[in-house]
Design a protein around this motif. Structure first.
Motif, short mmCIF file in Angstrom:
data_model
loop_
_atom_site.label_atom_id
_atom_site.label_comp_id
_atom_site.label_asym_id
_atom_site.label_seq_id
_atom_site.Cartn_x
_atom_site.Cartn_y
_atom_site.Cartn_z
N GLN A 27 86.65 61.18 65.99
CA GLN A 27 86.80 62.38 66.66
C GLN A 27 85.75 63.16 66.79
O GLN A 27 84.98 63.60 65.63
N GLY A 28 85.54 63.79 67.93
CA GLY A 28 84.31 64.75 68.10
C GLY A 28 83.27 64.13 68.61
O GLY A 28 82.47 64.80 69.14
N ALA A 29 83.25 62.70 68.48
CA ALA A 29 82.13 62.01 68.84
C ALA A 29 81.83 62.24 70.40
O ALA A 29 82.90 62.03 71.33
N ALA A 30 80.79 62.02 71.00
CA ALA A 30 80.49 61.80 72.49
C ALA A 30 80.38 60.56 72.89
O ALA A 30 79.52 59.68 72.26
N VAL A 61 90.42 61.25 75.11
CA VAL A 61 89.23 61.88 75.21
C VAL A 61 89.40 63.11 76.14
O VAL A 61 90.34 63.22 76.74
N THR A 63 86.93 65.87 78.92
CA THR A 63 85.61 65.75 79.47
C THR A 63 85.24 67.27 79.85
O THR A 63 86.26 67.82 80.49
N LYS A 67 78.81 68.69 80.16
CA LYS A 67 78.70 68.53 78.83
C LYS A 67 78.72 67.06 78.38
O LYS A 67 78.12 66.70 77.39
N THR A 69 81.83 63.61 77.58
CA THR A 69 83.10 63.36 77.18
C THR A 69 83.21 62.96 76.11
O THR A 69 82.46 62.33 75.36
N TYR A 70 84.32 63.62 75.28
CA TYR A 70 84.26 63.76 73.68
C TYR A 70 85.63 62.82 73.20
O TYR A 70 86.70 63.18 73.92
N ILE A 72 88.89 63.02 71.32
CA ILE A 72 89.84 64.05 70.89
C ILE A 72 90.86 63.77 70.07
O ILE A 72 91.99 64.48 69.46
#
Length: 86
Positions: A27-30, A61, A63, A67, A69-70, A72
């Protein structure tokens, strides 16, 4: 009866969801950029974009414009609503 073939974008979304489930993408990773994902998974950019839309629908995820897509959520949190009550 045989199983229907799955679209490539669904296969890609499932592969990324599996990486999220095992913690390879916490979680939080791009996620890698779209162009990098085309090389990494050897698919078209359209397939990558549709897979990301699918992952957003699954709540995995988000977007952020300009920036990336991360991650979530996780597949486990996605399925909590579907779990039977004890």
């Amino acid at each position: 009866m045989s199983e229907l073939p799955r679209y490539e974008y669904v296969k890609l979304a499932d592969a990324i969801a599996a990486d999220i489930a095992v913690g390879k993408l916490p979680q939080g990773a791009a996620l890698p950029g779209e162009r990098a994902m085309t090389d990494l998974y050897r698919v078209s950019i359209g397939t990558v974009r549709r897979a990301i839309v699918e992952l957003r629908k699954r709540g995995l995820v988000a977007t952020l414009p300009a920036k990336g897509t991360y991650v979530i959520g996780t597949p486990e949190t996605e399925n909590e609503e579907d779990a039977p009550d004890a």
